[in-house]
Scaffold this motif. Structure first.
Motif, PDB file in Angstrom:
ATOM      1  N   ALA A 104      45.220  38.468  46.810  1.00  0.00           N
ATOM      2  CA  ALA A 104      45.540  39.144  45.544  1.00  0.00           C
ATOM      3  C   ALA A 104      44.873  40.517  45.478  1.00  0.00           C
ATOM      4  O   ALA A 104      45.486  41.490  45.023  1.00  0.00           O
ATOM      5  N   GLU A 105      43.634  40.610  45.948  1.00  0.00           N
ATOM      6  CA  GLU A 105      42.937  41.899  45.964  1.00  0.00           C
ATOM      7  C   GLU A 105      43.675  42.910  46.836  1.00  0.00           C
ATOM      8  O   GLU A 105      43.798  44.085  46.478  1.00  0.00           O
ATOM      9  N   LEU A 106      44.149  42.460  47.997  1.00  0.00           N
ATOM     10  CA  LEU A 106      44.865  43.358  48.901  1.00  0.00           C
ATOM     11  C   LEU A 106      46.146  43.889  48.262  1.00  0.00           C
ATOM     12  O   LEU A 106      46.452  45.082  48.344  1.00  0.00           O
ATOM     13  N   HIS A 107      46.899  42.997  47.616  1.00  0.00           N
ATOM     14  CA  HIS A 107      48.125  43.446  46.959  1.00  0.00           C
ATOM     15  C   HIS A 107      47.832  44.416  45.820  1.00  0.00           C
ATOM     16  O   HIS A 107      48.555  45.390  45.622  1.00  0.00           O
ATOM     17  N   ALA A 108      46.774  44.171  45.074  1.00  0.00           N
ATOM     18  CA  ALA A 108      46.390  45.098  44.000  1.00  0.00           C
ATOM     19  C   ALA A 108      46.069  46.469  44.589  1.00  0.00           C
ATOM     20  O   ALA A 108      46.459  47.506  44.026  1.00  0.00           O
ATOM     21  N   GLY A 109      45.398  46.484  45.725  1.00  0.00           N
ATOM     22  CA  GLY A 109      45.114  47.756  46.402  1.00  0.00           C
ATOM     23  C   GLY A 109      46.382  48.456  46.858  1.00  0.00           C
ATOM     24  O   GLY A 109      46.504  49.688  46.743  1.00  0.00           O
ATOM     25  N   HIS A 110      47.345  47.700  47.357  1.00  0.00           N
ATOM     26  CA  HIS A 110      48.622  48.291  47.772  1.00  0.00           C
ATOM     27  C   HIS A 110      49.325  48.927  46.577  1.00  0.00           C
ATOM     28  O   HIS A 110      49.904  50.019  46.690  1.00  0.00           O
ATOM     29  N   ILE A 111      49.283  48.254  45.451  1.00  0.00           N
ATOM     30  CA  ILE A 111      49.915  48.788  44.238  1.00  0.00           C
ATOM     31  C   ILE A 111      49.237  50.091  43.828  1.00  0.00           C
ATOM     32  O   ILE A 111      49.915  51.079  43.488  1.00  0.00           O
ATOM     33  N   ARG A 112      47.910  50.123  43.879  1.00  0.00           N
ATOM     34  CA  ARG A 112      47.194  51.368  43.542  1.00  0.00           C
ATOM     35  C   ARG A 112      47.578  52.487  44.491  1.00  0.00           C
ATOM     36  O   ARG A 112      47.776  53.631  44.074  1.00  0.00           O
TER      37      ARG A 112
END
Length: 123
Positions: A104-112
């Motif tokens: 989930a953290e990785l996907h949030a970073g991708h979104i940013r």
């Protein structure tokens, strides 16, 4: 990803020494996995089931709560049951649980990253 934990619990108990566990975990940490190298299986790919972003967020939050409830209440020995990751190799149920949070953290970073790109639409 919690389904992987349940699958790991269906497998046999695997005994490993602390040294072997540390060595396996060091290998996992050492693997560089750039974005896109680990493709989701078809069953996990977005399928348009959410009518809106708000519905998708609600679905994510509900799934996260189910995962947290599992983590809070499980009595299963997650350290002694394994299920193979396609890139990282064998991971214990506990490691799958940790990976779930990291995912989930990785996907949030991708979104940013996407939002910071020139030309990203602002509404």
């Amino acid at each position: 990803l919690v389904a992987m934990i349940y699958k790991s619990l269906q497998g046999p108990v695997v005994e490993e020494t602390l040294e072997a566990r540390k060595e396996r975990q060091a290998k996992i940490r050492a693997i560089v996995m750039p974005r896109g190298v680990n493709k989701a299986p078809e069953v996990l790919k977005p399928d348009g089931r959410f009518a809106s972003l708000a519905d998708a967020v609600a679905g994510f939050l509900a799934a996260r709560e189910r995962t947290m409830e599992f983590a809070r209440t499980t009595q299963d020995d997650l350290h002694r049951h394994f299920f193979a990751h396609t890139v990282l190799g064998p991971m214990s149920g506990y490691e799958w649980l940790v990976a779930n949070a990291r995912h989930a953290e990785l996907h949030a970073g991708h979104i940013r990253e996407l939002r910071a790109m020139d030309g990203f639409p602002v509404h």
